[in-house]
Design an enzyme around this catalytic site. Structure first.
Site, PDB file in Angstrom:
ATOM      1  N   SER A  17       5.802   3.200  -5.048  1.00 55.54           N
ATOM      2  CA  SER A  17       4.894   3.222  -3.900  1.00 55.54           C
ATOM      3  C   SER A  17       4.455   4.652  -3.621  1.00 55.54           C
ATOM      4  CB  SER A  17       5.583   2.650  -2.661  1.00 55.54           C
ATOM      5  OG  SER A  17       4.766   2.923  -1.537  1.00 55.54           O
ATOM      6  N   HIS A  42       1.785   1.025  -6.584  1.00 55.02           N
ATOM      7  CA  HIS A  42       1.734   0.285  -5.323  1.00 55.02           C
ATOM      8  C   HIS A  42       1.066   1.166  -4.267  1.00 55.02           C
ATOM      9  CE1 HIS A  42       3.185  -2.880  -2.570  1.00 55.02           C
ATOM     10  NE2 HIS A  42       3.412  -1.892  -1.707  1.00 55.02           N
ATOM     11  N   ASP A  44      -0.238   1.385  -0.428  1.00 59.12           N
ATOM     12  CA  ASP A  44      -0.053   0.783   0.896  1.00 59.12           C
ATOM     13  C   ASP A  44      -1.189   1.167   1.828  1.00 59.12           C
ATOM     14  OD1 ASP A  44       2.575  -0.588   0.770  1.00 59.12           O
ATOM     15  OD2 ASP A  44       3.248   1.411   0.181  1.00 59.12           O
ATOM     16  N   MET A  46      -2.686   0.852   5.498  1.00 60.54           N
ATOM     17  CA  MET A  46      -2.239   0.551   6.873  1.00 60.54           C
ATOM     18  C   MET A  46      -3.337   0.950   7.862  1.00 60.54           C
ATOM     19  SD  MET A  46       1.648   1.982   6.707  1.00 60.54           S
ATOM     20  CE  MET A  46       2.705   1.673   5.294  1.00 60.54           C
ATOM     21  N   HIS A  75      -1.532  -3.199  -1.277  1.00 60.04           N
ATOM     22  CA  HIS A  75      -0.842  -3.964  -0.234  1.00 60.04           C
ATOM     23  C   HIS A  75      -1.538  -3.684   1.095  1.00 60.04           C
ATOM     24  CE1 HIS A  75       3.262  -4.429   2.074  1.00 60.04           C
ATOM     25  NE2 HIS A  75       2.394  -5.359   2.407  1.00 60.04           N
ATOM     26  N   MET A  77      -1.854  -3.879   4.776  1.00 59.92           N
ATOM     27  CA  MET A  77      -1.175  -4.134   6.053  1.00 59.92           C
ATOM     28  C   MET A  77      -2.187  -3.876   7.156  1.00 59.92           C
ATOM     29  SD  MET A  77       2.371  -2.353   4.924  1.00 59.92           S
ATOM     30  CE  MET A  77       1.521  -1.567   3.570  1.00 59.92           C
ATOM     31  N   MET A 146       8.723  -8.962   2.085  1.00 62.74           N
ATOM     32  CA  MET A 146       9.017  -7.679   2.729  1.00 62.74           C
ATOM     33  C   MET A 146      10.500  -7.625   3.093  1.00 62.74           C
ATOM     34  SD  MET A 146       6.325  -5.830   2.711  1.00 62.74           S
ATOM     35  CE  MET A 146       7.150  -4.466   3.542  1.00 62.74           C
TER      36      MET A 146
END
Ligand code: DX5
Ligand code: ZN
Length: 228
Positions: A17, A42, A44, A46, A75, A77, A146
């Site tokens: 990540s 990965h 992330d 957000m 991913h 979020m 998660m």
């Protein structure tokens, strides 16, 4: 060993990540894990609403696309992910994972992701039971369990996640579904073998890789510990 192919479920995969990487050295940080045999990057995303933290948008994903041929495992979020999935796919995402808790029409969204040419992932928070996925599971390519509450790197693995991973594995095997199980949060050298044994195909590791003294050696050790 052919481990880099997206969708090859026989392989065990490691997805570093980038959240825990040094953003000012992002090219070197990507090359480091790529050379060490990472399977996915990965990424992330957000929004400060679905989770308290804010990270990246499509522009930086598009620019990073030039730095690596590795599959981009994005991913999301974010609330209302349906508004942004096409932008991330256009930016070069190969897997787009959205949260079950963040969208009202998960089935429609999964179809939208696939129609736009990416693999569709669906994620559940620690408080969400797998039972809510009974109807949608056959439609997803990847289930992201998660194992921390999303929002930050470097949190502790929630121990009950192991039973949840095992339950996901049982369900997917019993129903003979073609769904990759990915686990995200608090995975380190001291618990990665348990996570893999419980049924994870893919482990996301942020602090567990970038926070170690020798990230490349850590990735190699993960492979040894989780060899199938
Ligand atoms: C957390 C993110 C994770 C995070 C994991 O909300 O989804 O991908 O980077 O970091 P570690 O492995 O440090 O828990
Ligand atoms: Zn993540």
């Amino acid at each position: 060993m052919a481990v880099n192919r997206v969708g090859d479920r026989r392989a065990f995969r490691v997805a570093p990540s980038l959240l825990s990487a040094d953003f000012a050295e992002i090219r070197a940080q990507i090359e480091l894990v790529e050379r060490a045999g990472a399977d996915y990057l990965h990424i992330d995303v957000m929004d400060g609403r679905f989770v308290p933290n804010i990270t990246w948008g499509p522009k930086i994903v598009k620019d990073m696309r030039r730095l690596s041929p590795l599959p981009f495992d994005v991913h999301l979020m974010i609330v209302e992910p349906e508004r942004y999935v096409d932008d991330f796919i256009a930016a070069g995402a190969n897997i787009v994972t959205v949260h079950w808790e963040a969208t009202v029409h998960a089935h429609r969204l999964v179809q939208q992701i696939k129609a736009s040419g990416a693999r569709a992932g669906l994620s559940v928070n620690p408080a969400t039971s797998l039972s809510v996925l009974d109807e949608i599971l056959p439609y997803v390519d990847l289930l992201l369990v998660m194992s921390v509450n999303p929002g930050f790197g470097g949190q502790s693995y929630i121990p009950t996640s192991t039973a949840k991973i095992a339950e996901a594995r049982r369900t997917i095997n019993t129903r003979a579904l073609d769904v990759e199980i990915e686990v995200d949060g608090g995975v380190h050298l001291d618990n990665v073998a348990d996570v893999a044994r419980a049924g994870a195909d893919t482990v996301v590791m942020g602090a567990g890789i970038y926070g170690t003294k020798d990230p490349a050696a850590t990735i190699r050790r993960v492979r040894e510990l989780c060899a199938r």
